[in-house]
Design a protein around this motif. Structure first.
Motif, PDB file in Angstrom:
ATOM      1  N   ALA A 162       0.828  -1.206   0.000  1.00 39.04           N
ATOM      2  CA  ALA A 162       0.000   0.000   0.000  1.00 39.04           C
ATOM      3  C   ALA A 162       0.860   1.252   0.000  1.00 39.04           C
ATOM      4  N   LYS A 203      -2.147   3.809   3.042  1.00 40.27           N
ATOM      5  CA  LYS A 203      -2.368   2.625   3.881  1.00 40.27           C
ATOM      6  C   LYS A 203      -3.812   2.441   4.322  1.00 40.27           C
ATOM      7  N   TYR A 204      -4.111   1.173   4.537  1.00 42.78           N
ATOM      8  CA  TYR A 204      -5.340   0.766   5.258  1.00 42.78           C
ATOM      9  C   TYR A 204      -4.890   0.423   6.672  1.00 42.78           C
ATOM     10  N   TRP A 205      -5.478   1.075   7.660  1.00 42.65           N
ATOM     11  CA  TRP A 205      -5.098   0.779   9.053  1.00 42.65           C
ATOM     12  C   TRP A 205      -6.281   1.095   9.951  1.00 42.65           C
ATOM     13  N   ASN A 233     -14.614  -7.382   8.213  1.00 41.20           N
ATOM     14  CA  ASN A 233     -13.301  -6.938   7.755  1.00 41.20           C
ATOM     15  C   ASN A 233     -13.405  -5.742   6.803  1.00 41.20           C
ATOM     16  N   ARG A 280      -7.641 -20.043  11.064  1.00 44.80           N
ATOM     17  CA  ARG A 280      -8.024 -18.814  10.344  1.00 44.80           C
ATOM     18  C   ARG A 280      -8.555 -19.176   8.950  1.00 44.80           C
ATOM     19  N   SER A 288      -0.733 -11.752   3.969  1.00 47.14           N
ATOM     20  CA  SER A 288      -1.994 -12.464   3.845  1.00 47.14           C
ATOM     21  C   SER A 288      -2.720 -12.058   2.570  1.00 47.14           C
ATOM     22  N   GLY A 313      -8.178  -7.816   4.776  1.00 43.57           N
ATOM     23  CA  GLY A 313      -8.646  -6.548   4.219  1.00 43.57           C
ATOM     24  C   GLY A 313      -7.857  -6.076   3.016  1.00 43.57           C
ATOM     25  N   SER A 314      -6.594  -6.457   2.927  1.00 44.31           N
ATOM     26  CA  SER A 314      -5.771  -6.007   1.794  1.00 44.31           C
ATOM     27  C   SER A 314      -5.837  -6.981   0.612  1.00 44.31           C
ATOM     28  N   SER A 318      -0.812  -7.359  11.773  1.00 50.59           N
ATOM     29  CA  SER A 318      -1.518  -6.144  11.363  1.00 50.59           C
ATOM     30  C   SER A 318      -2.962  -6.102  11.870  1.00 50.59           C
ATOM     31  N   MET A 331      -3.831  -2.899  14.109  1.00 53.18           N
ATOM     32  CA  MET A 331      -4.772  -1.836  13.714  1.00 53.18           C
ATOM     33  C   MET A 331      -5.954  -1.757  14.680  1.00 53.18           C
ATOM     34  N   MET A 378       0.416   6.620   9.608  1.00 51.87           N
ATOM     35  CA  MET A 378      -0.044   5.326  10.106  1.00 51.87           C
ATOM     36  C   MET A 378       0.825   4.869  11.282  1.00 51.87           C
ATOM     37  N   ASP A 406       5.384  -1.204   6.303  1.00 51.67           N
ATOM     38  CA  ASP A 406       4.144  -1.843   6.762  1.00 51.67           C
ATOM     39  C   ASP A 406       4.300  -2.360   8.198  1.00 51.67           C
TER      40      ASP A 406
HETATM   41  C1  DP6 Z   1       0.098  -2.117   7.093  1.00 51.83           C
HETATM   42  O1  DP6 Z   1      -4.775  -6.693   5.317  1.00 51.83           O
HETATM   43  O2  DP6 Z   1      -2.960  -7.701   6.761  1.00 51.83           O
HETATM   44  O3  DP6 Z   1      -0.058  -3.672   5.303  1.00 51.83           O
HETATM   45  O4  DP6 Z   1      -7.457  -7.075   7.174  1.00 51.83           O
HETATM   46  O5  DP6 Z   1      -6.668  -7.662   9.443  1.00 51.83           O
HETATM   47  O6  DP6 Z   1      -6.002  -9.099   7.479  1.00 51.83           O
HETATM   48  P1  DP6 Z   1      -6.357  -7.712   7.985  1.00 51.83           P
HETATM   49  O7  DP6 Z   1      -5.044  -6.804   7.811  1.00 51.83           O
HETATM   50  P2  DP6 Z   1      -4.040  -6.704   6.589  1.00 51.83           P
HETATM   51  O8  DP6 Z   1      -3.445  -5.252   6.874  1.00 51.83           O
HETATM   52  C2  DP6 Z   1      -2.587  -4.585   6.017  1.00 51.83           C
HETATM   53  C3  DP6 Z   1      -1.971  -3.441   6.760  1.00 51.83           C
HETATM   54  C4  DP6 Z   1      -0.819  -2.753   6.038  1.00 51.83           C
HETATM   55  C5  DP6 Z   1      -1.325  -1.619   5.157  1.00 51.83           C
HETATM   56  C6  DP6 Z   1      -1.986  -2.019   3.865  1.00 51.83           C
HETATM   57  O9  DP6 Z   1      -1.602  -3.041   3.262  1.00 51.83           O
HETATM   58  O10 DP6 Z   1      -2.863  -1.259   3.421  1.00 51.83           O
END
Ligand code: DP6
Length: 336
Positions: free
Chosen positions: A13, A16-18, A26, A71, A106, A139-140, A192, A196, A243, A283
């Protein structure tokens, strides 16, 4: 018995997704923007077998840990519900990440698994449903279904039906690079998902992170449309540091960096002052990834390799979306 094999690349990313707006489904609180990689990824073979009593997972040739298996099994229960089948599933999955790199993602794993299992189960090819399933795994992961530069929209629907990935730039349409500078993780990191969630619950900086992220994403989307590399680079760094600042503000605090991380960040900044345009992102681990253009790859790689504690630098470019390699139940297909 039906079987299918799929391959998906990892993604990194830039925005970022956080943090999640719904932990059960999710669903992310904000949008994100990533680059799908060209080499690091996962290949997964799925076999639906009526004779199996429970799901099985073999990871890089070795039976997976209980945690990884449960999981995956929880994820497969949801796929079984949506797909209306009951068979247990044997999953063999191989990551081509360097061994014990701390890079295992993941995202590529659940993207490959979702594509393979839906085909093995004979479910239809609807890309939105595939994205929704991949997201339940991680989520990613929906971002790894598509190639090139990808946006994941957070959506507003409570059921997540509008949380969908969108390709912004196809691989080959913009030649940027990402250098993955691997250093040694010295202790077990906070995963992660946990990181988060802890940030969301306990960091007073979390609300500021969300507000900043929405603006950063708009800036990044425009920069991608304009092919404005420097603006994309600057906002990539901003998103990363914001982040990590939010995570450091959690209770207890979360630090993903080690001294080699910081040395790499400083080196990239110093080089930028001398006209070599690299921009960092980090990350949930200590490795630094550097966004750059083809002409600066050699200088950056040589300089980063000179940092004590760097084990390997991998050069990535925008790579392909997830692909079905073969399936006994249906013909070849691609997610994008
Ligand atoms: C920091 O997708 O691994 O890489 O949804 O809980 O499985 P879950 O988390 P994940 O989180 C990625 C977090 C990151 C930032 C990103 O890839 O956007």
């Amino acid at each position: 018995m039906t079987t299918a094999t799929a391959e998906a690349k990892s993604n990194i990313a830039l925005i970022k997704y956080w943090g999640k707006r719904d932990t059960r489904l999710n669903l992310p609180s904000t949008g994100s923007l990533s680059m799908t990689l060209s080499s690091l990824g996962t290949r997964t073979t799925v076999t639906l077998d009526g004779a199996l009593e429970s799901d099985e997972l073999v990871l890089n040739g070795t039976p997976a840990t209980e945690d990884a298996l449960s999981r995956m099994s929880r994820f497969l229960d949801r796929v079984r519900r949506v797909g209306g089948f009951r068979e247990r599933v044997r999953v063999e999955t191989d990551n081509n990440f360097p061994t014990r790199s701390g890079l295992a993602s993941s995202a590529s794993g659940f993207a490959a698994l979702s594509l393979a299992v839906t085909h093995a189960a004979g479910m239809d090819d609807d890309p939105d449903r595939l994205a929704g399933l991949a997201r339940l795994g991680s989520g990613s992961a929906p971002r790894s279904l598509l190639g090139g530069l990808v946006e994941l929209q957070p959506g507003v629907a409570p059921d997540g039906s509008d949380c969908l990935p969108r390709q912004l730039v196809a691989p080959g349409d913009w030649d940027v690079r990402l250098l993955v500078a691997m250093n040694t993780p010295d202790e077990k990191e906070v995963g992660s998902s946990d990181g988060m969630e802890r940030t969301r619950r306990s960091s007073p900086l979390y609300e500021g992170w969300l507000r900043g992220n929405r603006v950063d994403l708009e800036v990044a989307l425009k920069a991608v449309r304009d092919r404005d590399f420097h603006t994309l680079g600057r906002v990539t760094e901003a998103s990363c540091f914001r982040m990590h600042a939010a995570a450091m503000g959690a209770d207890p605090p979360i630090f993903y960096w080690n001294p080699v991380t910081l040395a790499t960040v400083r080196l990239v900044r110093d080089l930028r002052e001398s006209g070599v345009a690299g921009y960092v992102t980090i990350d949930a681990g200590p490795h630094v990834k550097v966004l750059c253009r083809p002409g600066d790859v050699r200088t950056l790689v040589e300089a980063i390799r000179g940092i004590k504690g760097i084990r390997q630098v991998i050069e990535e470019r925008p790579g392909p979306g997830a692909e079905l390699i073969n399936a006994s139940a249906s013909g070849p297909a691609s997610a994008g």
